[in-house]
Design an enzyme around this catalytic site. Structure first.
Site, mmCIF file in Angstrom:
data_model
loop_
_atom_site.group_PDB
_atom_site.id
_atom_site.type_symbol
_atom_site.label_atom_id
_atom_site.label_comp_id
_atom_site.label_asym_id
_atom_site.label_seq_id
_atom_site.Cartn_x
_atom_site.Cartn_y
_atom_site.Cartn_z
ATOM 1 N N GLY A 29 -2.626 4.370 -1.326
ATOM 2 C CA GLY A 29 -3.629 3.874 -0.694
ATOM 3 C C GLY A 29 -4.695 3.822 -1.787
ATOM 4 O O GLY A 29 -5.815 3.315 -1.434
ATOM 5 N N VAL A 50 0.839 -1.229 0.149
ATOM 6 C CA VAL A 50 -0.041 0.076 -0.025
ATOM 7 C C VAL A 50 0.826 1.094 -0.020
ATOM 8 O O VAL A 50 1.804 1.595 1.071
ATOM 9 C CB VAL A 50 -0.929 0.028 1.248
ATOM 10 C CG1 VAL A 50 -1.726 1.391 1.318
ATOM 11 C CG2 VAL A 50 -1.910 -1.295 1.079
ATOM 12 N N ASP A 51 0.764 2.078 -0.992
ATOM 13 C CA ASP A 51 1.781 3.302 -1.268
ATOM 14 C C ASP A 51 0.848 4.356 -1.269
ATOM 15 O O ASP A 51 0.559 4.944 0.251
ATOM 16 C CB ASP A 51 2.364 2.764 -2.779
ATOM 17 C CG ASP A 51 3.027 4.068 -3.087
ATOM 18 O OD1 ASP A 51 4.285 3.738 -2.978
ATOM 19 O OD2 ASP A 51 2.610 5.188 -3.628
HETATM 20 P P1 IMP Z 1 -1.138 2.498 -4.603
HETATM 21 O O1 IMP Z 1 -2.436 2.469 -5.242
HETATM 22 O O2 IMP Z 1 -0.465 3.745 -4.731
HETATM 23 O O3 IMP Z 1 -1.192 2.176 -3.138
HETATM 24 O O4 IMP Z 1 -0.231 1.512 -5.240
HETATM 25 C C1 IMP Z 1 -0.698 0.252 -5.107
HETATM 26 C C2 IMP Z 1 0.168 -0.467 -6.142
HETATM 27 O O5 IMP Z 1 1.239 -0.044 -6.608
HETATM 28 C C3 IMP Z 1 0.642 -1.974 -5.629
HETATM 29 O O6 IMP Z 1 -0.320 -2.945 -5.775
HETATM 30 C C4 IMP Z 1 1.895 -2.182 -6.437
HETATM 31 O O7 IMP Z 1 1.595 -3.004 -7.468
HETATM 32 C C5 IMP Z 1 2.158 -0.795 -6.873
HETATM 33 N N1 IMP Z 1 3.400 -0.127 -6.207
HETATM 34 C C6 IMP Z 1 3.413 0.800 -5.272
HETATM 35 N N2 IMP Z 1 4.663 0.844 -4.680
HETATM 36 C C7 IMP Z 1 5.475 0.099 -5.225
HETATM 37 C C8 IMP Z 1 6.917 -0.116 -4.995
HETATM 38 O O8 IMP Z 1 7.581 0.503 -4.398
HETATM 39 N N3 IMP Z 1 7.443 -1.296 -5.913
HETATM 40 C C9 IMP Z 1 6.526 -1.863 -6.834
HETATM 41 N N4 IMP Z 1 5.385 -1.565 -6.835
HETATM 42 C C10 IMP Z 1 4.678 -0.619 -6.230
#
Ligand code: IMP
Length: 177
Positions: free
Chosen positions: A105, A102-103
């Site tokens: 979110g 979760v980056d």
């Molecule tokens: P979010 O929507 O920004 O929370 O991103 C979630 C998705 O982004 C995850 O399921 C990953 O596929 C991808 N992601 C986010 N951060 C990273 C990282 O540091 N390395 C690889 N994939 C990431």
């Protein structure tokens, strides 16, 4: 595989022991429940998911969900798309959602909203990695493997432009491109 621009953040051993802990907690929570569906979020959660479900002493069924938001870059596009749907209805069932990271979110919140609208009996979120400093929206998580700094990571299912998923550990990447 070029590993010279990687710095190990979480070792294979650390991942294994955390998975045993999480598997124990999920077993306690779900061992007496019927109709448990474990959902793997493709592709990044494949390793975490397959290791987790083998540590869970729970009668469960496996389902797969595809979502995309990154377009092969290290920045979320902010636009989440469903690329593969579950093959069965989850109404009245206990859904456990396994995510790799979760980056911002946004992806997790999109999936929670989407799955909740199908009226499961419960929805539990499990993420291997969580970057609290990258959150762009409030995101409630039930189980977190590791909190990590706001750096791009690869390995153990996580990729950069499709590569590095088969590393058995999680590493920070420097000098991208
Ligand atoms: P979010 O929507 O920004 O929370 O991103 C979630 C998705 O982004 C995850 O399921 C990953 O596929 C991808 N992601 C986010 N951060 C990273 C990282 O540091 N390395 C690889 N994939 C990431």
């Amino acid at each position: 595989m070029n590993e010279s621009n990687l710095s190990v953040l979480i070792t294979e051993g650390e991942i294994k022991s955390r998975i045993l802990e999480l598997g124990g907690e999920l077993t306690k929570r779900f061992k007496n429940e019927k109709d448990v569906i474990a959902v793997c979020v493709l592709k990044g959660s494949m390793m975490f998911y397959s290791d987790m479900i083998r540590t869970m002493n729970v009668d469960l069924q496996c389902e797969f969900l595809g979502v995309s938001s990154y377009n092969g870059t290290t920045q979320s596009s902010g636009e989440v798309k469903l690329t593969l749907d579950l093959s069965t209805p989850v109404e009245g069932k206990h859904v456990i959602l396994f995510e790799d990271i979760v980056d911002t979110g946004l992806t997790m919140n999109y999936m929670k909203k989407n799955l909740s609208s199908r009226n499961p009996k419960s929805l539990t979120t499990v993420t291997l990695l969580f970057k609290p400093d990258a959150l762009k929206t409030e995101c409630q998580l039930d189980y977190v493997g590791f909190k990590i700094p706001n750096d791009f990571v690869v390995g153990y299912g996580l990729d950069y432009q499709g590569f590095y998923r088969n590393l058995p550990y999680i590493a920070q990447v420097f000098n991208l491109n």
